[in-house]
Design an enzyme around this catalytic site. Structure first.
Site, PDB file in Angstrom:
ATOM      1  N   ARG A  12       9.060  -7.783   5.512  1.00 17.38           N
ATOM      2  CA  ARG A  12       9.472  -6.831   6.565  1.00 17.38           C
ATOM      3  C   ARG A  12       8.265  -6.445   7.403  1.00 17.38           C
ATOM      4  NH1 ARG A  12      11.070  -1.735   5.602  1.00 17.38           N
ATOM      5  NH2 ARG A  12      10.558  -1.616   3.394  1.00 17.38           N
ATOM      6  N   ASN A  82      -1.027  -6.772   2.153  1.00 21.62           N
ATOM      7  CA  ASN A  82      -0.391  -6.026   3.256  1.00 21.62           C
ATOM      8  C   ASN A  82       0.535  -4.909   2.778  1.00 21.62           C
ATOM      9  OD1 ASN A  82       1.035  -5.762   6.057  1.00 21.62           O
ATOM     10  ND2 ASN A  82       2.674  -6.351   4.622  1.00 21.62           N
ATOM     11  N   ASP A  88       3.634  11.334   2.702  1.00 20.61           N
ATOM     12  CA  ASP A  88       2.884  12.307   3.486  1.00 20.61           C
ATOM     13  C   ASP A  88       3.143  13.758   3.071  1.00 20.61           C
ATOM     14  OD1 ASP A  88       2.132  10.062   4.854  1.00 20.61           O
ATOM     15  OD2 ASP A  88       3.152  10.561   6.719  1.00 20.61           O
ATOM     16  N   GLN A 141      -6.394  11.305   8.823  1.00 21.16           N
ATOM     17  CA  GLN A 141      -5.199  11.838   9.495  1.00 21.16           C
ATOM     18  C   GLN A 141      -4.659  13.016   8.707  1.00 21.16           C
ATOM     19  OE1 GLN A 141      -3.626  11.180  12.466  1.00 21.16           O
ATOM     20  NE2 GLN A 141      -2.398  12.935  11.873  1.00 21.16           N
ATOM     21  N   GLY A 143      -2.245  15.427   7.029  1.00 22.51           N
ATOM     22  CA  GLY A 143      -0.943  15.116   6.423  1.00 22.51           C
ATOM     23  C   GLY A 143      -0.958  13.831   5.622  1.00 22.51           C
ATOM     24  N   TYR A 147      -3.145   8.746   1.811  1.00 22.03           N
ATOM     25  CA  TYR A 147      -3.108   7.454   2.523  1.00 22.03           C
ATOM     26  C   TYR A 147      -4.473   7.148   3.146  1.00 22.03           C
ATOM     27  CZ  TYR A 147      -1.132   4.024   5.912  1.00 22.03           C
ATOM     28  OH  TYR A 147      -0.841   2.907   6.667  1.00 22.03           O
TER      29      TYR A 147
END
Ligand code: NDP
Length: 241
Positions: A12, A82, A88, A141, A143, A147
């Site tokens: 995907r 990947n 979040d 980033q 939030g 990640y």
């Protein structure tokens, strides 16, 4: 003989585009995925490739999955790490489960996936490891402390492993996409997405194909002298030094 490429999360979004570009470039491609059988079967039929379901955050599943891929197609020459997820939330509200899940799937997977293939690559004198990080691993980033940490960790992994592997014909690089038009970004609320696009000098989201083209180049023989690098593909949203 055609080289073998294994793309995690290759069914995907960005991974689908990477699988398609590598098929077009003549590789024998195996695409891994986590649970969406329908998307996987669609990709398999569309691209004429084999798809393999396992969780890249599970060490034993990776060893078993890679063994199946190698039995079907031959030793892995190109590994594209990947697959990735987000969970979040602001850090002061983040649970340990949110932290662990993102680190497990986005960062631990690099060890679980790369470790079983790298000895063979070194012995054969050729290999390509391409890790899909993120602009948010470069700039941070709000939030996304979990990640951002995982995606920045991928960059350190890449730099160190590149140094260990360069004299064996094995290159290790990062591609750091900006915001790309995939399901992951479609999950961002519309108002928030408008604000994000306003910060991209190119004035648009990136396309999965634009990431895949970079991956296909890094996999090629022409890219033999590029290693330990972070290739930023983000429409000038963040210019990393
Ligand atoms: P998508 O959510 O569209 O697709 C994710 C793919 O990864 C799917 O094939 C999914 O499988 C697979 N996957 C998820 N978790 C696992 C797991 N535990 N084990 C195996 N496979 C798994 O993501 P994108 O295409 O948007 O993102 C791809 C990569 O690019 C990610 O690493 C992401 O962090 C990074 N990235 C994306 C950006 C964007 O704007 N989209 C920006 C910057 C970086 P299944 O279909 O079964 O769920």
């Amino acid at each position: 003989m055609a080289r073998v490429a294994l793309v995690t999360g290759g069914t995907r979004g960005i991974g689908h585009a990477i699988s398609a570009h590598l098929v077009k470039a003549g590789y024998k491609v195996a695409a891994n995925y986590a649970g969406n059988d329908e998307a996987a079967q669609k990709t398999a039929a569309e691209l004429g490739i084999q798809v393999f379901k396992w969780d890249v955050g599970d060490e034993a599943a990776c060893a078993e999955g890679i063994a199946k891929v190698e039995a079907a197609l031959g030793p892995v020459d190109v590994l594209v790490n990947n697959a990735g997820i987000t969970k979040d939330g602001f850090f002061h509200k983040m649970t340990a489960a949110q932290w662990r899940e993102v680190i497990r799937v986005d960062l631990d997977s690099l060890f679980y996936m790369t470790r079983p293939v790298i000895e063979g690559m070194r012995a054969r004198g050729f290999g390509r490891i391409i890790n899909i990080s993120s602009i948010n691993g470069q700039k941070g980033q709000a939030g996304q402390v979990n990640y951002s940490a995982a995606k920045a960790g991928m960059i350190g992994f890449t730099k160190a492993l590149a140094q260990e592997s360069a004299n064996k014909g094995v290159t290790v690089n990062v591609v750091a996409p900006g915001y790309i038009d995939t399901d992951m970004v479609a999950a961002v609320p519309e108002e928030a997405l408008k604000k994000i696009i306003a910060t991209i000098p190119a004035g648009r989201l990136g396309k999965a194909d634009e990431i895949a083209a970079m991956v296909a180049f890094l996999a090629s023989d022409q890219a033999a002298f590029i290693t330990g690098a972070t290739m930023t593909v983000n429409g000038a949203q963040y210019i990393a030094g």
